[in-house]
Every structure is written in structure tokens, then in C-alpha cells.
Scaffold this motif. Sequence first.
Motif, PDB file in Angstrom:
ATOM      1  N   ILE A  27       0.841  -1.204   0.000  1.00 55.21           N
ATOM      2  CA  ILE A  27       0.000   0.000   0.000  1.00 55.21           C
ATOM      3  C   ILE A  27       0.872   1.248   0.000  1.00 55.21           C
ATOM      4  CG2 ILE A  27      -1.626   1.352   1.377  1.00 55.21           C
ATOM      5  CD1 ILE A  27      -2.838  -1.295   2.326  1.00 55.21           C
ATOM      6  N   THR A  28       1.878   1.259   0.869  1.00 54.49           N
ATOM      7  CA  THR A  28       2.771   2.420   0.955  1.00 54.49           C
ATOM      8  C   THR A  28       3.513   2.631  -0.359  1.00 54.49           C
ATOM      9  OG1 THR A  28       3.084   2.050   3.332  1.00 54.49           O
ATOM     10  CG2 THR A  28       4.707   3.428   2.214  1.00 54.49           C
ATOM     11  N   GLY A  29       4.039   1.551  -0.938  1.00 54.13           N
ATOM     12  CA  GLY A  29       4.781   1.676  -2.187  1.00 54.13           C
ATOM     13  C   GLY A  29       3.939   2.213  -3.329  1.00 54.13           C
ATOM     14  N   VAL A  30       2.709   1.714  -3.447  1.00 50.64           N
ATOM     15  CA  VAL A  30       1.823   2.163  -4.523  1.00 50.64           C
ATOM     16  C   VAL A  30       1.473   3.645  -4.346  1.00 50.64           C
ATOM     17  CG1 VAL A  30      -0.501   1.931  -5.483  1.00 50.64           C
ATOM     18  CG2 VAL A  30       0.866  -0.110  -5.012  1.00 50.64           C
ATOM     19  N   LEU A  31       1.216   4.055  -3.117  1.00 50.17           N
ATOM     20  CA  LEU A  31       0.840   5.452  -2.868  1.00 50.17           C
ATOM     21  C   LEU A  31       2.000   6.401  -3.122  1.00 50.17           C
ATOM     22  CD1 LEU A  31      -1.346   4.980   0.342  1.00 50.17           C
ATOM     23  CD2 LEU A  31      -2.143   5.653  -1.927  1.00 50.17           C
ATOM     24  N   VAL A  32       3.214   5.986  -2.759  1.00 43.73           N
ATOM     25  CA  VAL A  32       4.381   6.830  -3.049  1.00 43.73           C
ATOM     26  C   VAL A  32       4.597   6.929  -4.560  1.00 43.73           C
ATOM     27  CG1 VAL A  32       6.888   7.020  -2.822  1.00 43.73           C
ATOM     28  CG2 VAL A  32       5.510   6.393  -0.836  1.00 43.73           C
ATOM     29  N   TRP A  33       4.423   5.813  -5.271  1.00 44.05           N
ATOM     30  CA  TRP A  33       4.536   5.846  -6.733  1.00 44.05           C
ATOM     31  C   TRP A  33       3.497   6.784  -7.344  1.00 44.05           C
ATOM     32  CZ3 TRP A  33       1.006   4.108 -10.481  1.00 44.05           C
ATOM     33  CH2 TRP A  33       1.486   4.098 -11.787  1.00 44.05           C
ATOM     34  N   LEU A  34       2.265   6.725  -6.825  1.00 46.68           N
ATOM     35  CA  LEU A  34       1.234   7.641  -7.314  1.00 46.68           C
ATOM     36  C   LEU A  34       1.600   9.091  -7.011  1.00 46.68           C
ATOM     37  CD1 LEU A  34      -2.044   5.741  -6.335  1.00 46.68           C
ATOM     38  CD2 LEU A  34      -1.181   6.173  -8.641  1.00 46.68           C
ATOM     39  N   ALA A  35       2.206   9.325  -5.847  1.00 50.84           N
ATOM     40  CA  ALA A  35       2.632  10.686  -5.501  1.00 50.84           C
ATOM     41  C   ALA A  35       3.642  11.197  -6.519  1.00 50.84           C
ATOM     42  CB  ALA A  35       3.225  10.712  -4.094  1.00 50.84           C
ATOM     43  N   VAL A  36       4.576  10.353  -6.924  1.00 49.47           N
ATOM     44  CA  VAL A  36       5.572  10.747  -7.921  1.00 49.47           C
ATOM     45  C   VAL A  36       4.891  11.086  -9.245  1.00 49.47           C
ATOM     46  CG1 VAL A  36       7.522   9.941  -9.299  1.00 49.47           C
ATOM     47  CG2 VAL A  36       7.435   9.423  -6.866  1.00 49.47           C
ATOM     48  N   MET A  37       3.971  10.233  -9.683  1.00 45.86           N
ATOM     49  CA  MET A  37       3.277  10.459 -10.951  1.00 45.86           C
ATOM     50  C   MET A  37       2.454  11.749 -10.914  1.00 45.86           C
ATOM     51  SD  MET A  37       4.205   7.967 -12.918  1.00 45.86           S
ATOM     52  CE  MET A  37       5.801   8.164 -12.093  1.00 45.86           C
ATOM     53  N   LEU A  38       1.722  11.942  -9.839  1.00 39.91           N
ATOM     54  CA  LEU A  38       0.858  13.119  -9.744  1.00 39.91           C
ATOM     55  C   LEU A  38       1.672  14.396  -9.625  1.00 39.91           C
ATOM     56  CD1 LEU A  38      -1.796  11.600  -7.307  1.00 39.91           C
ATOM     57  CD2 LEU A  38      -2.175  12.237  -9.688  1.00 39.91           C
ATOM     58  N   PHE A  39       2.778  14.333  -8.911  1.00 44.46           N
ATOM     59  CA  PHE A  39       3.625  15.519  -8.750  1.00 44.46           C
ATOM     60  C   PHE A  39       4.270  15.905 -10.074  1.00 44.46           C
ATOM     61  CE2 PHE A  39       7.547  17.601  -6.903  1.00 44.46           C
ATOM     62  CZ  PHE A  39       6.869  18.689  -6.370  1.00 44.46           C
ATOM     63  N   HIS A  40       4.578  14.924 -10.893  1.00 41.88           N
ATOM     64  CA  HIS A  40       5.177  15.188 -12.206  1.00 41.88           C
ATOM     65  C   HIS A  40       4.220  15.957 -13.107  1.00 41.88           C
ATOM     66  CE1 HIS A  40       9.160  13.756 -13.037  1.00 41.88           C
ATOM     67  NE2 HIS A  40       8.963  12.615 -12.389  1.00 41.88           N
ATOM     68  N   ARG A  41       2.934  15.680 -12.989  1.00 42.79           N
ATOM     69  CA  ARG A  41       1.969  16.174 -13.977  1.00 42.79           C
ATOM     70  C   ARG A  41       1.234  17.442 -13.568  1.00 42.79           C
ATOM     71  NH1 ARG A  41      -0.839  10.450 -15.968  1.00 42.79           N
ATOM     72  NH2 ARG A  41       1.119   9.406 -16.506  1.00 42.79           N
ATOM     73  N   ARG A  42       1.549  17.985 -12.406  1.00 42.54           N
ATOM     74  CA  ARG A  42       0.775  19.131 -11.915  1.00 42.54           C
ATOM     75  C   ARG A  42       1.579  20.415 -11.999  1.00 42.54           C
ATOM     76  NH1 ARG A  42       0.120  21.500  -7.053  1.00 42.54           N
ATOM     77  NH2 ARG A  42       1.403  19.928  -6.007  1.00 42.54           N
ATOM     78  N   ASP A  43       0.903  21.511 -12.346  1.00 39.57           N
ATOM     79  CA  ASP A  43       1.511  22.834 -12.291  1.00 39.57           C
ATOM     80  C   ASP A  43       1.625  23.251 -10.832  1.00 39.57           C
ATOM     81  OD1 ASP A  43       1.671  23.020 -15.029  1.00 39.57           O
ATOM     82  OD2 ASP A  43      -0.288  23.984 -15.227  1.00 39.57           O
ATOM     83  N   LEU A  44       2.813  23.637 -10.408  1.00 37.19           N
ATOM     84  CA  LEU A  44       3.061  23.937  -9.000  1.00 37.19           C
ATOM     85  C   LEU A  44       2.924  25.424  -8.735  1.00 37.19           C
ATOM     86  CD1 LEU A  44       6.205  21.680  -8.426  1.00 37.19           C
ATOM     87  CD2 LEU A  44       3.783  21.083  -8.254  1.00 37.19           C
ATOM     88  N   ARG A  45       2.521  25.713  -7.476  1.00 33.80           N
ATOM     89  CA  ARG A  45       2.426  27.118  -7.045  1.00 33.80           C
ATOM     90  C   ARG A  45       3.758  27.509  -6.430  1.00 33.80           C
ATOM     91  NH1 ARG A  45      -0.721  27.407  -2.730  1.00 33.80           N
ATOM     92  NH2 ARG A  45      -0.705  25.166  -2.414  1.00 33.80           N
ATOM     93  N   GLN A  46       4.529  28.312  -7.183  1.00 36.37           N
ATOM     94  CA  GLN A  46       5.857  28.688  -6.705  1.00 36.37           C
ATOM     95  C   GLN A  46       5.910  30.111  -6.194  1.00 36.37           C
ATOM     96  OE1 GLN A  46       9.007  27.624  -9.454  1.00 36.37           O
ATOM     97  NE2 GLN A  46       7.701  26.104 -10.413  1.00 36.37           N
ATOM     98  N   THR A  47       4.883  30.896  -6.501  1.00 37.21           N
ATOM     99  CA  THR A  47       4.859  32.294  -6.051  1.00 37.21           C
ATOM    100  C   THR A  47       3.461  32.594  -5.558  1.00 37.21           C
ATOM    101  OG1 THR A  47       4.189  33.189  -8.205  1.00 37.21           O
ATOM    102  CG2 THR A  47       6.545  32.916  -7.820  1.00 37.21           C
ATOM    103  N   GLY A  48       3.307  33.770  -4.955  1.00 36.00           N
ATOM    104  CA  GLY A  48       1.984  34.153  -4.473  1.00 36.00           C
ATOM    105  C   GLY A  48       1.057  34.493  -5.578  1.00 36.00           C
TER     106      GLY A  48
END
Length: 552
Positions: A531-552
Motif C-alpha cells: 500500500i505504501t509503495g503504490v501510494l508513493v509511486w502515485l505521488a511521484v506520478m501526480l507531482f510530475h503532472r501538476r503545475d506547481l504554485r511557486q509564487t503568491g
Amino acid sequence: MLATIWTKTILDRWKATLIGAGTMGLLLLFGMSVYRDIDLAVYTTLPEALRALMNIPADADVGSLAYGAIYASYGALTLAGLAISLGSASIAGEERTGTMGLLLGNPKSRTTVIVSKALSMVVLTSAAAVLLWGFGVLAPVMLDVDITGIHIGALIIHMAFVALFYGFVALALGAWTGRNSIASGASAALLVVSFFAVGLLPLFENLADLTRLFPWHYYQSSQPVTNGVDWPDIAVLGIGIAVLAVASIIGVNRRDLRSQSTGASLVDRLRSNQLTEKVVDRLAGSTRVSHIWTKTASEHQGLLIVTAAIMFFLMGIMIGPMYALLDQTLLSFADQFPEEVLALVGGGDMTTPEGFYQVETFGLMAPIAVMVVTLAIGARALAGEEAARTMGLLLANPIKRSKIVIQKSWAMVIYAFAVGVATGTGVAVGSLVGGLDMSMTNIAATSLLVTLLGLAFGAFALMLSAATGRVRLSIYTTIGLALAAHIVNSFLPLNESLAGYARWSPFYYYLTSDPLLNGMQWGHAAVLVAITGVLVWLAVMLFHRRDLRQTG
């Protein structure tokens, strides 16, 4: 500005409110479905003290048991907790994050700001109460349960008023002190003390009247679920809310507010003292590190030290001698608790050292302790960097997004194992000191399983953090999921037709195999690791594909 402030607060906080109320509504549905098919004598024959705490009448039927044991206790505490969170963040939270200056930079008074915040708290708490009422009405219809004579609306009204009372306590404390920790901590402490005082003091004839000193008395004593609304009690809570609201306005208008998150904090002052500098540096952590995982770990050192110390000393070492000193009368009384009730706190035969430790330490406290650390790191690992506007600094370096997620995960894993080791070591020492002759191997197995359980939920918070970039959403959603999973694992086995579904709860793979008695169940450990491994892998995938908020 009034509309802007209170509507923005609602937009910022409505998700946590929805998650909290929705989780309790689903738990009511689960609980009521289970209660239909079991012998209710399991609960109605409980000692009076426990029935009083759980709001269970002596002649409880399916409906009154479900509303009393789930809504009137867990539901009311959850609603009050949400209100405290809203109240403490209203003024003190704005000062802590340094956004008070933005609010006061507009041509509106301090009174307008705090009234707007208070209004948003009332609206959100009321909305949560309405949602609970909706679930309360819908559940018996769906399950064909007779609730004749049960006043759901009266219970919800009492729940809403007592929740708002504690919310306004937090609001007043925040307005007078500007400290979010004081506002939330003191309000939560008052809530817990009131809950136990009102449940236990009536057992002593000479102390029964003292319950009137506690706000919880005006919520619970009239038993609104069976007797309807007690308007004098509602009036007392309403007057208290009004007094606290006025006190909040006075407090915020008389004090110099911190419009920026600057100035010397207590930690800064302790660091400036040579006698305390080294100790505080270890507690507070340092940003002077060379790796992402060490920086993340350093930022949460204080939380780890406090949590590990509590589990090692209080819930580990001290429980052993405590069990050894208990006389047989108390142990016999403990043995009378039904297995179905003990399941809520981990289960176990309390007349044995293993069962006692399972109920006192491993049932709830150990999972909570590990999750406190893993959720803090998991939820803030990515979303926290975005909220603090430091994600741009990380990504400006030649570092892949996947490496950031993995290194943050390593910090979470290390800290989870640190709490697990502290817990297991404390229990082992407690067994030796108390002469309990517990298996060291089995203690290690149970400690490993609770570590893996905490990591599973921490990884879920990490995944939400990567997907949404929202710290509060990640934390509240994970807490709601953990609470639901625990209740599901406790309730569903009571119903033979539903028992198999308990396997969907991560808690099933923690204590179901009785590791303190039977040792490690490696299949269960493998499930939690997966469960932990799959969720961390999903975190990597989702973080790759999202526009991040770097400024206000």
C-alpha cells in the motif's frame, strides 16, 4: 470587505468541514447496519461509567445505540474539533502566517475582520451540523430501522451549540493572545476535560453537581436524543457564545497585532542563550543541511522527539509496572468488558500483559503517534513547500521532481521507524521492569506493524499533497480516512455477513493476527508495504503532472 473575508474563509475551509461531517455520517450508516444484527446486550450491560461516556441508555435499541455511541460522542467531538480549528485560525492563525497585515491594510476595522471570521465559523459549523442531520435522517430509512421516539434534530441542535461554544473559546483566546497553539490547545484541553468530567462525576453522589461547571453538561445531561431540545441548556450555551464573542472583539481591539511573521519567537530567544542553544537547535532543527531528506527530517525534529519520548516513557515503560501493581479485582472488572467494545481500542484480554498493552498502547496510542509524524511530513512534504513559496528554490536546482518526492518519503520512513522503535523499546523495558515475561520478538513484530500502518496513511497524505498542493486538505482527508478505516475494522467483524469487508481496512493488517501473542504475520506486513509503495509511486506520478504554485 465583510462579505469578502467571511466568504474567502468559507472557501478555504469548507473541504475540511465536509470531510469531517461526511466521515461521521458514513460511520453512522456503518454502525447502524452492524447494530441491526448483533445482541445489543453487549452494550446495554456495560458498566454505568462506560455507558455514560458513550451516551448509551440502559434500554438502548438499534437507533438510540447508533445515535448515542456514534453521533452523540464521536460526532459531537468531531464537530467541536472542527469549530476549534476554525476559531483558533481566525485571528491567531492570520498572525502566525503573517497575513494579518493584508487584512488590516484594507479600509476595514478590526471588529469587521473578527466578526467576519466568527460568521464564517458559524456558517461552516452549522453546515456540518445540517449534513450530520441529513445522514441521521437518511440512514434509518435506508436500513429500515425504527427510530420512533428519537429526536435527531434535537441532538444536532445541541451538538451545534456546544461545538460553537468551544469554537468561540478558541476565537477569544486567539484574539487575546495571538497564539494559535494556545487557542487550539487550551480549547481542546477544555473539551477533553469536560467530556470526561461530565461522564464520570455523576458516578459520585457528592460530585454530581460539579458537572454544571463544564460546558459539556449543557450538551449531554438532558439526553436530547431521547428527550428533545432542552432550551434552558441551549440558552446557557448561547449566552456563553455571546459573552465569548464580545470578549473576542475586545481582545482583538486592545492588542498590538503581529501583521508579519517576524520578530523573536520563543525558540529564537532560547537559541540566543548559551545554556539552551544546543538543546533548542536539536528540537527546532536547522536548515543548514546538504540533502532534501535531511532538511525535511531536521524541520520535524521537535515533533519526533516529543512523540517518541511520550511513547517510550509514558506508553511503554510505565505501563509495565502499572499492570504489575493492579490488583485482581480491577483485572476481573476489566475482563468483563465485551470483546466487541474492546475492539474499538485494539481488542485483547486485559487480564494478560499482552492484552493490557494492546488496549493501552498498541490499540490506539501507537497508531496515532506514528501517524502524527507521518502525516505531518507527508502532508507538508510537497504542499508545505508550495504554501511557503519555497518550491521554486528547490526546483531551481538540478533536481528531478521524482527525487524530491523520494527524498521526502525517506524522511517520513526514517521518522516512522524512529517512533516505532521508541514504542517497542519502551514496551520491552516496561515488560522487564514489571516482570511480565512478554516475548521480545512479538513486541518487535507489533512495533514493525504499527510503523508500516502509519507509513501507509502517511503515504496517502503524501499522495494528496502531491495531487492538490493543499496541506489542510491532505491532513484532514487522511485523518478522516484513518478514522473510518479504524471504525470499519472494529464494527464490520461484529456482523458475519459484513466481516469479510474489514479486509479493505489497513487496520485489519495490523492487530487482527494478535502479533503480541502470535508474532509477525508477514503476509499482513507485505500488504501494508505494498500500500505504501503504490501510494508513493502515485505521488511521484501526480507531482510530475501538476503545475506547481511557486509564487503568491
